[in-house]
Design a protein around this motif. Sequence first.
Motif, PDB file in Angstrom:
ATOM      1  N   ARG A 171     -35.014  41.161  25.545  1.00  0.00           N
ATOM      2  CA  ARG A 171     -34.993  39.824  25.075  1.00  0.00           C
ATOM      3  C   ARG A 171     -34.370  38.997  25.900  1.00  0.00           C
ATOM      4  NH1 ARG A 171     -36.421  38.347  20.001  1.00  0.00           N
ATOM      5  NH2 ARG A 171     -35.628  36.474  19.199  1.00  0.00           N
ATOM      6  N   LEU A 172     -33.374  39.555  26.638  1.00  0.00           N
ATOM      7  CA  LEU A 172     -33.029  38.778  27.785  1.00  0.00           C
ATOM      8  C   LEU A 172     -33.677  38.490  28.975  1.00  0.00           C
ATOM      9  CD1 LEU A 172     -30.295  37.375  29.345  1.00  0.00           C
ATOM     10  CD2 LEU A 172     -30.001  39.826  30.514  1.00  0.00           C
ATOM     11  N   VAL A 173     -34.498  39.296  29.095  1.00  0.00           N
ATOM     12  CA  VAL A 173     -35.703  39.132  30.182  1.00  0.00           C
ATOM     13  C   VAL A 173     -36.722  38.099  29.638  1.00  0.00           C
ATOM     14  CG1 VAL A 173     -37.411  40.331  31.748  1.00  0.00           C
ATOM     15  CG2 VAL A 173     -35.006  41.285  31.514  1.00  0.00           C
ATOM     16  N   ARG A 174     -36.962  38.556  28.532  1.00  0.00           N
ATOM     17  CA  ARG A 174     -38.209  37.323  27.837  1.00  0.00           C
ATOM     18  C   ARG A 174     -37.619  36.051  28.029  1.00  0.00           C
ATOM     19  NH1 ARG A 174     -38.395  35.026  22.744  1.00  0.00           N
ATOM     20  NH2 ARG A 174     -40.513  34.703  22.202  1.00  0.00           N
ATOM     21  N   GLY A 175     -36.365  35.620  27.658  1.00  0.00           N
ATOM     22  CA  GLY A 175     -35.844  34.248  27.786  1.00  0.00           C
ATOM     23  C   GLY A 175     -35.994  33.748  29.031  1.00  0.00           C
ATOM     24  N   VAL A 176     -35.613  34.612  30.101  1.00  0.00           N
ATOM     25  CA  VAL A 176     -35.506  33.994  31.466  1.00  0.00           C
ATOM     26  C   VAL A 176     -37.176  33.776  31.858  1.00  0.00           C
ATOM     27  CG1 VAL A 176     -35.166  34.775  33.741  1.00  0.00           C
ATOM     28  CG2 VAL A 176     -33.456  35.358  31.990  1.00  0.00           C
ATOM     29  N   VAL A 177     -38.023  34.809  31.573  1.00  0.00           N
ATOM     30  CA  VAL A 177     -39.554  34.575  31.802  1.00  0.00           C
ATOM     31  C   VAL A 177     -40.015  33.330  31.033  1.00  0.00           C
ATOM     32  CG1 VAL A 177     -41.673  35.540  31.834  1.00  0.00           C
ATOM     33  CG2 VAL A 177     -39.521  37.001  32.389  1.00  0.00           C
ATOM     34  N   LEU A 178     -39.660  32.959  29.861  1.00  0.00           N
ATOM     35  CA  LEU A 178     -40.152  31.903  29.208  1.00  0.00           C
ATOM     36  C   LEU A 178     -39.943  30.590  30.200  1.00  0.00           C
ATOM     37  CD1 LEU A 178     -39.347  32.763  25.508  1.00  0.00           C
ATOM     38  CD2 LEU A 178     -41.731  32.666  26.529  1.00  0.00           C
ATOM     39  N   SER A 179     -38.710  30.570  30.495  1.00  0.00           N
ATOM     40  CA  SER A 179     -38.271  29.279  31.313  1.00  0.00           C
ATOM     41  C   SER A 179     -39.014  29.174  32.708  1.00  0.00           C
ATOM     42  CB  SER A 179     -36.802  29.138  31.487  1.00  0.00           C
ATOM     43  OG  SER A 179     -36.246  30.401  32.264  1.00  0.00           O
ATOM     44  N   PRO A 219     -43.271  24.651  38.493  1.00  0.00           N
ATOM     45  CA  PRO A 219     -44.328  24.352  39.188  1.00  0.00           C
ATOM     46  C   PRO A 219     -44.897  25.171  39.960  1.00  0.00           C
ATOM     47  CG  PRO A 219     -42.578  22.753  39.147  1.00  0.00           C
ATOM     48  CD  PRO A 219     -41.971  23.960  38.581  1.00  0.00           C
ATOM     49  N   TYR A 220     -43.930  26.123  40.776  1.00  0.00           N
ATOM     50  CA  TYR A 220     -44.646  27.061  41.522  1.00  0.00           C
ATOM     51  C   TYR A 220     -45.511  28.262  40.907  1.00  0.00           C
ATOM     52  CZ  TYR A 220     -40.481  29.817  40.111  1.00  0.00           C
ATOM     53  OH  TYR A 220     -39.810  30.699  39.514  1.00  0.00           O
ATOM     54  N   VAL A 221     -45.383  28.433  39.521  1.00  0.00           N
ATOM     55  CA  VAL A 221     -45.955  29.216  38.651  1.00  0.00           C
ATOM     56  C   VAL A 221     -47.255  28.743  38.434  1.00  0.00           C
ATOM     57  CG1 VAL A 221     -46.347  30.521  36.790  1.00  0.00           C
ATOM     58  CG2 VAL A 221     -43.999  30.476  37.893  1.00  0.00           C
ATOM     59  N   ASP A 222     -47.344  27.429  37.985  1.00  0.00           N
ATOM     60  CA  ASP A 222     -48.533  26.399  37.725  1.00  0.00           C
ATOM     61  C   ASP A 222     -49.504  26.538  39.125  1.00  0.00           C
ATOM     62  OD1 ASP A 222     -47.586  26.004  35.195  1.00  0.00           O
ATOM     63  OD2 ASP A 222     -46.749  24.399  35.710  1.00  0.00           O
ATOM     64  N   ARG A 252     -44.690  38.820  42.110  1.00  0.00           N
ATOM     65  CA  ARG A 252     -44.192  38.096  43.084  1.00  0.00           C
ATOM     66  C   ARG A 252     -43.642  36.692  42.713  1.00  0.00           C
ATOM     67  NH1 ARG A 252     -48.299  36.031  48.280  1.00  0.00           N
ATOM     68  NH2 ARG A 252     -46.627  35.267  49.579  1.00  0.00           N
ATOM     69  N   HIS A 253     -43.592  36.249  41.705  1.00  0.00           N
ATOM     70  CA  HIS A 253     -43.014  34.811  41.358  1.00  0.00           C
ATOM     71  C   HIS A 253     -42.092  35.021  40.335  1.00  0.00           C
ATOM     72  CE1 HIS A 253     -46.086  32.902  44.057  1.00  0.00           C
ATOM     73  NE2 HIS A 253     -46.851  33.395  43.507  1.00  0.00           N
TER      74      HIS A 253
END
Length: 306
Positions: A182-190, A195-198, A213-214
Amino acid sequence: MSSAVLSSAPPQEVAAAPPMGDVLPPVKPRRGLIGFVRRNPTMAIGGFLLLLMVGVAVFAPLLWTVDPTALAPARRTREPSAMYWFGTDMLGRDVYSRVLYGARISLIVGFSVAFFASVIGLTIGLVSGYVRWADSIIMRIMDGMMSIPSILLAIALMALTRGSVQNVILAITIAEIPRVSRLVRGVVLSLREQPYVDAAVAAGSRTPRIILRHILPNTLAPITVQATYVCGAAMITEAILSFIGAGTPPIIPSWGNIMAEGRALWQVKPYIVFFPAVFLSITVLAINLLGDGLRDALDPRMAKRV
């Protein structure tokens, strides 16, 4: 206007202002071990105490110990003395030797649970946080597991198996995975909205490549801090399981087993419970201090230096 006028020097009564001195004294970088301790006192203290406990566990046979399982009924319930530093229990076993060897069990359980729970929880959190269709399925399972207190879930899992160190590690790991994921999920959601992921998505990068990688590198700092707290919680849970008879077998010297065997004589022989409890408290405190220091060092918002 002639060139002579342009090249004329300023009048003598106009004096140039003297250069201003430094308002603040120059900053002297602190290097070496002393500088690290001054910058990160919490991490230094926690790391020192934890290394001390690891050294005690590793070099227990060299620290004037005896066989922690050797029975000597004629020497039972001896008070702490020069011969028996921590006294003896009701079966004549040396409490000092049992406490030092018990550090091995607690540290093995704590480090193993922290590693496996972090790896599995990190994988689940990455998939759940980035893959939208899998999020609702995985998180509902995690929410169902989190609705049960971790100690009760570990007791229920241990009731299905026989007591051993491996089964204790497995039971506590399963109980800790939902909190890590759940902690990792919250970080990944943000992170997935950055922009670099987009840009990576627009460039045609595949989902596994984007995650590895990102997304993954930016989750390592919080997962490292969380792993320290999981380690401390796992050691306490292992002691609780052993104390109530649902953890490691009684023949294995662990801090929980030692305290469980001494509770019947707590009022007359409190040292049997006192010494393993002190060692457990110091070890968990060291791990929590190390985690707090890592949080301050890895989170720029918590940094104390400018």
